[in-house]
Design a protein around this motif. Sequence first.
Motif, PDB file in Angstrom:
ATOM      1  N   TRP A   1      17.921  56.273 -37.556  1.00  0.00           N
ATOM      2  CA  TRP A   1      17.672  56.212 -36.116  1.00  0.00           C
ATOM      3  C   TRP A   1      17.034  57.518 -35.668  1.00  0.00           C
ATOM      4  O   TRP A   1      17.527  58.607 -36.000  1.00  0.00           O
ATOM      5  CB  TRP A   1      18.974  56.027 -35.343  1.00  0.00           C
TER       6      TRP A   1
ATOM      7  N   LEU B   1      25.194  55.780 -31.008  1.00  0.00           N
ATOM      8  CA  LEU B   1      24.640  57.113 -30.784  1.00  0.00           C
ATOM      9  C   LEU B   1      25.680  58.060 -30.197  1.00  0.00           C
ATOM     10  O   LEU B   1      25.784  59.216 -30.608  1.00  0.00           O
ATOM     11  CB  LEU B   1      23.431  57.035 -29.846  1.00  0.00           C
TER      12      LEU B   1
ATOM     13  N   PRO C   1      16.095  59.069 -32.018  1.00  0.00           N
ATOM     14  CA  PRO C   1      16.002  58.964 -30.557  1.00  0.00           C
ATOM     15  C   PRO C   1      14.754  59.698 -30.060  1.00  0.00           C
ATOM     16  O   PRO C   1      14.380  60.753 -30.597  1.00  0.00           O
ATOM     17  CB  PRO C   1      17.277  59.658 -30.063  1.00  0.00           C
TER      18      PRO C   1
ATOM     19  N   VAL D   1      15.528  56.866 -25.282  1.00  0.00           N
ATOM     20  CA  VAL D   1      16.796  57.178 -24.600  1.00  0.00           C
ATOM     21  C   VAL D   1      16.514  57.904 -23.291  1.00  0.00           C
ATOM     22  O   VAL D   1      15.447  58.493 -23.090  1.00  0.00           O
ATOM     23  CB  VAL D   1      17.715  58.048 -25.492  1.00  0.00           C
TER      24      VAL D   1
ATOM     25  N   LEU E   1      19.624  60.279 -37.090  1.00  0.00           N
ATOM     26  CA  LEU E   1      20.933  59.788 -37.554  1.00  0.00           C
ATOM     27  C   LEU E   1      20.703  58.770 -38.668  1.00  0.00           C
ATOM     28  O   LEU E   1      19.985  57.794 -38.480  1.00  0.00           O
ATOM     29  CB  LEU E   1      21.677  59.133 -36.385  1.00  0.00           C
TER      30      LEU E   1
ATOM     31  N   TRP F   1      22.439  55.968 -40.741  1.00  0.00           N
ATOM     32  CA  TRP F   1      23.613  55.156 -40.403  1.00  0.00           C
ATOM     33  C   TRP F   1      23.694  53.889 -41.239  1.00  0.00           C
ATOM     34  O   TRP F   1      22.675  53.291 -41.600  1.00  0.00           O
ATOM     35  CB  TRP F   1      23.506  54.774 -38.925  1.00  0.00           C
TER      36      TRP F   1
ATOM     37  N   HIS G   1      28.140  59.257 -32.881  1.00  0.00           N
ATOM     38  CA  HIS G   1      27.533  60.183 -33.831  1.00  0.00           C
ATOM     39  C   HIS G   1      27.313  61.546 -33.211  1.00  0.00           C
ATOM     40  O   HIS G   1      27.707  62.570 -33.790  1.00  0.00           O
ATOM     41  CB  HIS G   1      26.192  59.643 -34.319  1.00  0.00           C
ATOM     42  N   PHE G   2      26.699  61.603 -32.028  1.00  0.00           N
ATOM     43  CA  PHE G   2      26.358  62.893 -31.462  1.00  0.00           C
ATOM     44  C   PHE G   2      27.571  63.636 -30.923  1.00  0.00           C
ATOM     45  O   PHE G   2      27.570  64.855 -30.872  1.00  0.00           O
ATOM     46  CB  PHE G   2      25.250  62.739 -30.411  1.00  0.00           C
TER      47      PHE G   2
ATOM     48  N   GLY H   1      21.004  60.553 -23.258  1.00  0.00           N
ATOM     49  CA  GLY H   1      21.060  60.043 -24.628  1.00  0.00           C
ATOM     50  C   GLY H   1      21.429  58.577 -24.729  1.00  0.00           C
ATOM     51  O   GLY H   1      21.781  58.102 -25.810  1.00  0.00           O
TER      52      GLY H   1
ATOM     53  N   THR I   1      24.015  49.997 -29.567  1.00  0.00           N
ATOM     54  CA  THR I   1      23.346  51.245 -29.950  1.00  0.00           C
ATOM     55  C   THR I   1      23.853  52.430 -29.130  1.00  0.00           C
ATOM     56  O   THR I   1      23.901  53.554 -29.632  1.00  0.00           O
ATOM     57  CB  THR I   1      21.814  51.111 -29.802  1.00  0.00           C
ATOM     58  N   ARG I   2      24.272  52.177 -27.885  1.00  0.00           N
ATOM     59  CA  ARG I   2      24.816  53.271 -27.070  1.00  0.00           C
ATOM     60  C   ARG I   2      26.092  53.826 -27.701  1.00  0.00           C
ATOM     61  O   ARG I   2      26.255  55.047 -27.830  1.00  0.00           O
ATOM     62  CB  ARG I   2      25.103  52.786 -25.644  1.00  0.00           C
TER      63      ARG I   2
END
Length: 231
Positions: free
Chosen positions: A122, A222, A124, A83, A142, A144, A225-226, A87, A218-219
């Motif tokens: 996942w 993530l 990063p 990333v 993460l 998932w 989640h974050f 991120g 995926t962007r």
Amino acid sequence: MFPPVPLTTPPDSEAKLLAQAQRLAGFTLGELGQMAGLPVPQDLKRDKGWTGILLERWLGASAGSKPEQDFAALGVELKTIPVDNAGRPLETTFVCVAPLTGNSGVVWETSHVRHKLKRVLWIPVEGSREIPLAIRRVGAPLLWSPDEEEERQLRMDWEELMDLIVLGQVESITARHGEVLQLRPKAANSKALTEAVGTEGQRILTLPRGFYLKKNFTRALLARHFLLQGY
């Protein structure tokens, strides 16, 4: 505070796997490589899979190159994802090799793509090229599984791509096909050919193909989640 120690056997629960992954967050690849006794290459040009190998060693992954999940007993696949400093994923994510023959009657529910993406850990990792490999930091993990909408998107793309393969259109598929999942050549060199079905149903030789998750998928995954986690 004691430094983390690589797992010598696969974790026997998701909780233990996630806890070990959380212990790695904030360390650099150089620090983890040194503690695990794994030399850090200068860059990833000739060692593209090195980051994944390093994290597999730390997390006690068992599958290696077998066609099962990295943590087969838990049904969990490990995916490292480079990333940028915001991120955002820097590249697409390889899922699995695509079968180019023998696909009559194949369905999403029993597909290798669905099997691999059913449950994913996942991790990063800083991936910007200006950061030397040894000082790139590992991020928070993460764990998932695709929700209903994500599974619908994946299924639609997989069915479209598999229809094209079965109909002998494999060589007309480009990376633009699919909203969230794409099919791309995956081979060490242009001489590594495999059998596929041609437009007239004949056997042809072509480059092996792999399924990849597009960066937009995926962007969003993530970011959601974050954001929820307060990052």
